[in-house]
Design a protein around this motif. Structure first.
Motif, short mmCIF file in Angstrom:
data_model
loop_
_atom_site.label_atom_id
_atom_site.label_comp_id
_atom_site.label_asym_id
_atom_site.label_seq_id
_atom_site.Cartn_x
_atom_site.Cartn_y
_atom_site.Cartn_z
N SER A 93 0.87 -1.21 0.14
CA SER A 93 -0.07 0.14 0.06
C SER A 93 0.96 1.35 -0.04
CB SER A 93 -0.95 0.09 1.30
OG SER A 93 -1.89 -1.06 1.17
N GLU A 94 1.80 1.20 -0.56
CA GLU A 94 3.20 2.25 -0.47
C GLU A 94 2.48 3.60 -1.28
OE1 GLU A 94 6.54 2.38 -2.92
OE2 GLU A 94 6.02 0.66 -3.73
N GLU A 95 1.66 3.48 -2.39
CA GLU A 95 1.07 4.59 -2.71
C GLU A 95 0.24 5.39 -1.80
OE1 GLU A 95 -0.56 4.22 -6.76
OE2 GLU A 95 1.22 3.22 -7.58
N GLN A 96 -0.64 4.59 -1.25
CA GLN A 96 -1.32 5.47 -0.52
C GLN A 96 -0.78 5.91 0.91
OE1 GLN A 96 -4.56 2.60 1.45
NE2 GLN A 96 -6.01 4.31 1.40
N GLY A 97 0.23 5.07 1.45
CA GLY A 97 1.02 5.64 2.46
C GLY A 97 1.67 6.98 2.05
N ALA A 98 2.13 6.98 0.67
CA ALA A 98 2.85 8.26 0.40
C ALA A 98 2.01 9.44 0.49
CB ALA A 98 3.46 7.95 -1.21
N GLU A 99 0.88 9.38 -0.08
CA GLU A 99 -0.45 10.27 -0.15
C GLU A 99 -0.63 10.66 1.23
OE1 GLU A 99 -5.05 11.13 -1.41
OE2 GLU A 99 -4.04 9.21 -1.39
N LEU A 100 -0.60 9.70 2.18
CA LEU A 100 -1.10 10.03 3.80
C LEU A 100 0.12 11.07 4.38
CD1 LEU A 100 -2.54 6.88 4.67
CD2 LEU A 100 -3.71 9.01 4.56
N LEU A 101 1.51 10.54 3.96
CA LEU A 101 2.48 11.35 4.57
C LEU A 101 2.70 12.67 4.09
CD1 LEU A 101 4.68 10.70 6.61
CD2 LEU A 101 5.81 9.84 4.72
N ARG A 102 2.38 12.83 2.67
CA ARG A 102 2.40 14.09 2.08
C ARG A 102 1.44 15.18 2.80
NH1 ARG A 102 3.14 11.28 -3.01
NH2 ARG A 102 0.60 11.70 -3.12
N THR A 103 0.18 14.60 2.91
CA THR A 103 -0.53 15.20 3.66
C THR A 103 -0.50 15.63 5.16
OG1 THR A 103 -2.44 14.37 2.22
CG2 THR A 103 -3.30 15.41 4.18
N ALA A 104 0.12 14.54 5.74
CA ALA A 104 0.38 14.74 7.09
C ALA A 104 1.61 16.03 7.35
CB ALA A 104 0.85 13.44 7.92
N LEU A 105 2.33 15.93 6.62
CA LEU A 105 3.75 16.71 6.47
C LEU A 105 3.45 18.13 6.12
CD1 LEU A 105 6.57 14.10 6.35
CD2 LEU A 105 5.31 14.84 8.59
N THR A 106 2.32 18.35 5.55
CA THR A 106 2.05 19.97 5.24
C THR A 106 2.02 20.65 6.71
OG1 THR A 106 -0.43 19.67 5.25
CG2 THR A 106 0.79 19.25 3.16
N PHE A 107 1.63 20.22 7.64
CA PHE A 107 1.36 20.63 8.96
C PHE A 107 0.40 21.95 8.82
CE2 PHE A 107 5.78 18.83 9.52
CZ PHE A 107 5.32 18.07 10.79
N THR A 108 -0.66 21.72 8.14
CA THR A 108 -1.77 22.73 7.84
C THR A 108 -3.11 22.23 8.38
OG1 THR A 108 -2.19 22.02 5.62
CG2 THR A 108 -0.73 23.60 5.98
N GLY A 109 -3.30 21.17 9.32
CA GLY A 109 -4.21 20.44 9.41
C GLY A 109 -5.04 21.18 10.67
N ALA A 110 -6.47 20.81 10.53
CA ALA A 110 -7.45 21.17 11.59
C ALA A 110 -8.12 20.01 12.28
CB ALA A 110 -8.63 21.97 10.96
N PRO A 111 -8.22 19.67 13.41
CA PRO A 111 -9.02 18.65 14.00
C PRO A 111 -10.28 18.17 13.23
CG PRO A 111 -9.20 20.33 15.49
CD PRO A 111 -8.50 20.80 14.26
N LEU A 112 -10.35 16.87 12.93
CA LEU A 112 -11.42 16.29 12.40
C LEU A 112 -12.77 16.10 13.29
CD1 LEU A 112 -9.77 13.31 10.44
CD2 LEU A 112 -10.46 15.74 9.49
#
Length: 223
Positions: A204-223
């Motif tokens: 599942s490396e492609e999905q993992g890469a997408e999740l990691l790219r999103t995580a490390l933008t550090f622009t998140g708000a709580p869900l």
């Protein structure tokens, strides 16, 4: 009682001789008092959602159905901005250079709500080897319980410390916080990395890469 700096533990009933318990690392004073206050102030600007056992939570991570083993980005927009410097410090100072968190869960404990968390093992299908927690606002105690035996060890968690669980402490000892060990408000942030299945070479490396790219933008708000 376990002293993570010595690596030896004794059971909470005091009946056993000291023994080695690998996989527990504690860094005292990981953040300053001023950083602690700033972090909690930022958390309190967001909504805390009621959770189990008297806790409140803020989730920064993908949508996961652990029973069906499904994960998707959903409304996940990354880890919060304030966590960027914490992750950078982990890389720089603690030998966690390859630790790439993809999920952060903030938990708020209050004795008025009887807040605690039952002994449990974190998922290992999606989440990887290391669980990293920053403890804020008050000292507490993490209780480790050996699977199938009931043996318990108490791990002191000082205010502003960082704890890493890996290896046996991650996979063969359940961890929890007893109600009796919450004497005043306690807030913590737990960071989780991806399992090998979601890393390069995994199915599942492609999905993992997408999740990691999103995580490390550090622009998140709580869900």
């Amino acid at each position: 009682m376990l002293d993570p700096e010595e690596g030896l533990a004794v059971s909470t009933d005091g009946d056993s001789a000291p023994f080695a318990l690998p996989g527990v690392f504690l860094q005292r004073d990981f953040i300053s008092e001023q950083e602690e206050l700033e972090l909690v102030e930022l958390m309190d600007r967001d909504v805390w959602t009621p959770s189990q056992s008297g806790r409140r939570k803020q989730d920064f991570g993908p949508k996961v159905n652990f029973k069906k083993r499904r994960v998707r980005v959903g409304g996940f927009s990354g880890l919060p901005a304030a966590s960027r410097r914490l992750v950078e410090r982990m890389h720089r100072e603690l030998g966690l250079k390859d630790f790439q968190p993809v999920e952060q869960c903030n938990l708020d404990y209050s004795p008025d709500r009887g807040a605690h968390i039952d002994p449990h093992l974190d998922d290992s299908w999606l989440w990887g080897e290391r669980l990293v927690t920053v403890n804020l606002l008050s000292d507490t105690t993490l209780t480790l319980t050996l699977l199938g035996q009931g043996l318990q060890v108490a791990v002191p968690l000082p205010r502003r410390s960082l704890l890493v669980l890996s290896g046996p402490a991650r996979h063969t000892w359940k961890h929890g916080i007893q109600r009796a060990h919450i004497g005043q408000r306690r807030v913590c942030s737990t960071f989780r990395e991806l399992s090998a299945q979601f890393l390069p070479g995994g199915e599942s490396e492609e999905q993992g890469a997408e999740l990691l790219r999103t995580a490390l933008t550090f622009t998140g708000a709580p869900l």
